[in-house]
Scaffold this motif. Sequence first.
Motif, PDB file in Angstrom:
ATOM      1  N   ASP A 239       0.820  -1.210   0.000  1.00 37.50           N
ATOM      2  CA  ASP A 239       0.000   0.000   0.000  1.00 37.50           C
ATOM      3  C   ASP A 239       0.853   1.258   0.000  1.00 37.50           C
ATOM      4  OD1 ASP A 239      -2.800  -1.146   0.411  1.00 37.50           O
ATOM      5  OD2 ASP A 239      -1.688  -2.078   2.052  1.00 37.50           O
ATOM      6  N   VAL A 240       1.988   1.189   0.687  1.00 34.03           N
ATOM      7  CA  VAL A 240       2.913   2.320   0.787  1.00 34.03           C
ATOM      8  C   VAL A 240       4.325   1.791   0.626  1.00 34.03           C
ATOM      9  CG1 VAL A 240       3.800   4.165   2.273  1.00 34.03           C
ATOM     10  CG2 VAL A 240       1.373   3.574   2.349  1.00 34.03           C
ATOM     11  N   VAL A 241       5.173   2.517  -0.088  1.00 31.62           N
ATOM     12  CA  VAL A 241       6.577   2.146  -0.245  1.00 31.62           C
ATOM     13  C   VAL A 241       7.440   3.269   0.304  1.00 31.62           C
ATOM     14  CG1 VAL A 241       8.404   1.476  -1.850  1.00 31.62           C
ATOM     15  CG2 VAL A 241       6.022   0.835  -2.327  1.00 31.62           C
ATOM     16  N   ILE A 242       8.383   2.928   1.194  1.00 34.77           N
ATOM     17  CA  ILE A 242       9.318   3.911   1.718  1.00 34.77           C
ATOM     18  C   ILE A 242      10.736   3.440   1.437  1.00 34.77           C
ATOM     19  CG2 ILE A 242       7.712   4.726   3.475  1.00 34.77           C
ATOM     20  CD1 ILE A 242       9.269   3.123   5.541  1.00 34.77           C
ATOM     21  N   ASN A 243      11.681   4.353   1.544  1.00 32.55           N
ATOM     22  CA  ASN A 243      13.077   4.089   1.181  1.00 32.55           C
ATOM     23  C   ASN A 243      13.876   3.677   2.413  1.00 32.55           C
ATOM     24  OD1 ASN A 243      15.766   4.170   0.307  1.00 32.55           O
ATOM     25  ND2 ASN A 243      15.380   5.896  -1.075  1.00 32.55           N
ATOM     26  N   HIS A 244      14.416   2.441   2.397  1.00 37.91           N
ATOM     27  CA  HIS A 244      15.171   1.987   3.568  1.00 37.91           C
ATOM     28  C   HIS A 244      16.592   2.555   3.616  1.00 37.91           C
ATOM     29  CE1 HIS A 244      15.497  -1.694   0.793  1.00 37.91           C
ATOM     30  NE2 HIS A 244      16.666  -1.085   0.694  1.00 37.91           N
ATOM     31  N   GLN A 245      16.941   3.381   2.638  1.00 38.23           N
ATOM     32  CA  GLN A 245      18.218   4.094   2.733  1.00 38.23           C
ATOM     33  C   GLN A 245      18.051   5.437   3.444  1.00 38.23           C
ATOM     34  OE1 GLN A 245      20.058   4.281  -1.151  1.00 38.23           O
ATOM     35  NE2 GLN A 245      20.667   2.129  -1.068  1.00 38.23           N
ATOM     36  N   GLN A 246      16.828   5.743   3.797  1.00 39.72           N
ATOM     37  CA  GLN A 246      16.509   6.930   4.585  1.00 39.72           C
ATOM     38  C   GLN A 246      15.954   6.470   5.931  1.00 39.72           C
ATOM     39  OE1 GLN A 246      17.330   9.900   3.366  1.00 39.72           O
ATOM     40  NE2 GLN A 246      17.942   8.972   1.411  1.00 39.72           N
ATOM     41  N   PRO A 247      16.032   7.304   6.978  1.00 41.23           N
ATOM     42  CA  PRO A 247      15.520   6.895   8.294  1.00 41.23           C
ATOM     43  C   PRO A 247      14.053   6.474   8.224  1.00 41.23           C
ATOM     44  CG  PRO A 247      16.824   8.896   8.478  1.00 41.23           C
ATOM     45  CD  PRO A 247      16.645   8.650   7.012  1.00 41.23           C
ATOM     46  N   LEU A 248      13.771   5.253   8.647  1.00 43.02           N
ATOM     47  CA  LEU A 248      12.408   4.734   8.570  1.00 43.02           C
ATOM     48  C   LEU A 248      11.457   5.492   9.480  1.00 43.02           C
ATOM     49  CD1 LEU A 248      13.068   0.867   8.587  1.00 43.02           C
ATOM     50  CD2 LEU A 248      12.916   2.407   6.628  1.00 43.02           C
ATOM     51  N   ASP A 249      11.935   5.869  10.660  1.00 39.70           N
ATOM     52  CA  ASP A 249      11.045   6.526  11.611  1.00 39.70           C
ATOM     53  C   ASP A 249      10.609   7.908  11.132  1.00 39.70           C
ATOM     54  OD1 ASP A 249      13.751   7.134  11.925  1.00 39.70           O
ATOM     55  OD2 ASP A 249      13.496   7.778  13.992  1.00 39.70           O
ATOM     56  N   GLU A 250      11.465   8.588  10.378  1.00 43.70           N
ATOM     57  CA  GLU A 250      11.090   9.901   9.858  1.00 43.70           C
ATOM     58  C   GLU A 250      10.017   9.775   8.781  1.00 43.70           C
ATOM     59  OE1 GLU A 250      14.474  12.090   8.567  1.00 43.70           O
ATOM     60  OE2 GLU A 250      15.468  12.045  10.530  1.00 43.70           O
ATOM     61  N   GLN A 251      10.045   8.670   8.039  1.00 45.29           N
ATOM     62  CA  GLN A 251       9.049   8.451   6.996  1.00 45.29           C
ATOM     63  C   GLN A 251       7.731   7.900   7.552  1.00 45.29           C
ATOM     64  OE1 GLN A 251      11.026   6.722   3.233  1.00 45.29           O
ATOM     65  NE2 GLN A 251      12.544   6.327   4.825  1.00 45.29           N
ATOM     66  N   LEU A 252       7.778   7.370   8.770  1.00 47.11           N
ATOM     67  CA  LEU A 252       6.597   6.774   9.376  1.00 47.11           C
ATOM     68  C   LEU A 252       6.234   7.451  10.695  1.00 47.11           C
ATOM     69  CD1 LEU A 252       7.346   2.987   8.815  1.00 47.11           C
ATOM     70  CD2 LEU A 252       5.465   4.266   7.827  1.00 47.11           C
ATOM     71  N   LYS A 253       6.701   8.679  10.908  1.00 49.23           N
ATOM     72  CA  LYS A 253       6.560   9.306  12.216  1.00 49.23           C
ATOM     73  C   LYS A 253       5.117   9.522  12.646  1.00 49.23           C
ATOM     74  CE  LYS A 253       7.442  13.864  10.144  1.00 49.23           C
ATOM     75  NZ  LYS A 253       8.384  15.026  10.131  1.00 49.23           N
ATOM     76  N   LYS A 254       4.175   9.498  11.699  1.00 48.15           N
ATOM     77  CA  LYS A 254       2.774   9.699  12.054  1.00 48.15           C
ATOM     78  C   LYS A 254       2.030   8.375  12.222  1.00 48.15           C
ATOM     79  CE  LYS A 254       2.299  14.231   9.828  1.00 48.15           C
ATOM     80  NZ  LYS A 254       1.552  15.024   8.814  1.00 48.15           N
ATOM     81  N   HIS A 255       2.756   7.286  12.169  1.00 51.16           N
ATOM     82  CA  HIS A 255       2.111   5.982  12.200  1.00 51.16           C
ATOM     83  C   HIS A 255       2.670   5.111  13.329  1.00 51.16           C
ATOM     84  CE1 HIS A 255       0.312   6.687   8.220  1.00 51.16           C
ATOM     85  NE2 HIS A 255       1.479   7.200   7.874  1.00 51.16           N
ATOM     86  N   ASP A 256       1.805   4.358  13.955  1.00 54.78           N
ATOM     87  CA  ASP A 256       2.224   3.278  14.829  1.00 54.78           C
ATOM     88  C   ASP A 256       2.065   1.984  14.051  1.00 54.78           C
ATOM     89  OD1 ASP A 256       2.960   4.623  17.127  1.00 54.78           O
ATOM     90  OD2 ASP A 256       0.919   4.723  17.897  1.00 54.78           O
ATOM     91  N   VAL A 257       3.127   1.203  14.001  1.00 56.68           N
ATOM     92  CA  VAL A 257       3.124  -0.027  13.228  1.00 56.68           C
ATOM     93  C   VAL A 257       2.855  -1.199  14.172  1.00 56.68           C
ATOM     94  CG1 VAL A 257       4.506  -1.538  11.765  1.00 56.68           C
ATOM     95  CG2 VAL A 257       4.735   0.936  11.549  1.00 56.68           C
ATOM     96  N   ASP A 258       1.798  -1.946  13.901  1.00 56.82           N
ATOM     97  CA  ASP A 258       1.440  -3.069  14.772  1.00 56.82           C
ATOM     98  C   ASP A 258       2.447  -4.204  14.671  1.00 56.82           C
ATOM     99  OD1 ASP A 258      -1.445  -2.250  15.630  1.00 56.82           O
ATOM    100  OD2 ASP A 258      -1.378  -1.942  13.451  1.00 56.82           O
TER     101      ASP A 258
END
Length: 329
Positions: free
Chosen positions: A191-210
């Motif tokens: 559903d969403v793709v983020i870059n693992h060469q960038q900080p993951l928490d900054e790209q997901l800072k608005k989300h809690d991952v179960d």
Amino acid sequence: MKAVGFYKGSQLQDVSVENPKATGRNLIVSVQAVSVNPVDTKQFEVGTESEEHPRVLGYDASGIVEEVGEEVTLFAPGDHVYYAGDVTKAGTNSEYHLVDERIVGKKPESLSFGEAAAMPLTTITAYEGLFDRLDISKTIEDNKGKQILIVGGAGGVGSIAIQLAKTAGLHVVATASRAKTSEWVKHLGADVVINHQQPLDEQLKKHDVDYVFCCTHLTTHWEAICEVVAPEGRIVSIVSEEKVDLNLLKTKSVTFCYEFMFTRAMYETETMIKQHHLLNEVSELIDQGEIQHTMTEIHSPLNAKTVAKAHEKLQSQSMIGKLVIEMKN
């Protein structure tokens, strides 16, 4: 019979080994195709203690049951099967292979032997990681509003984990770092793709991952994973690199565990038969069009030269999906 193996201190080479004999719950499978996994290159680096007998690698296969042991109840000669084998025993890079029926599944009818050979190890790893280690329900309604982060979504395990997570109704965030890999994970259903060469928490800072399924570079991403995982969330990893600080999980009461798909076969656990059942379940999902195979390259024949080139490709870390080798041209 012919096989691909190596001796202590040698390179991969074409060798001749004794034909296996079926006893107990073992099958003899006429190997039609194999695929190559990171475990192959790692086991080659570990090497062999013997100079007298070659070590045969290979932990994925599809083929035809040739013979069965006297205690076999799940298969008969002529059945088409797929499986990943046992890392403590001789591998699948051979004309015939001996394997316990409890870790073998029925080959998907809609797939060729080559396509089917791409699936077992990654399927078992992804399935066990999701449904046994992370304890995710397979009922869509139970997972409404829940999210999983899959770190390394374009690799073999990530490619299956994305698809299985979607069948369970999870919102899937997968990581990829190149245009081709990003398109691949989107194609598989992320559903969403983020870059693992960038900080993951900054790209997901608005989300809690179960849930977090880490397929690569656990140490690199550890602090970010601990930041984004939800309170009482769960993390599973298939990689163990350096030590990680589990204290970062304490205040959230997060569960962390490893997934190693060879555990059940290595220790002949009471749950060993689950691999037979899950392979059959995924075989049906494939035939129903809910899961697609992940073969992206196919080569032949199965000999030392072809296997060595496949090892080189994996070590280049440029693979998307799975590389398969068919027995014959």
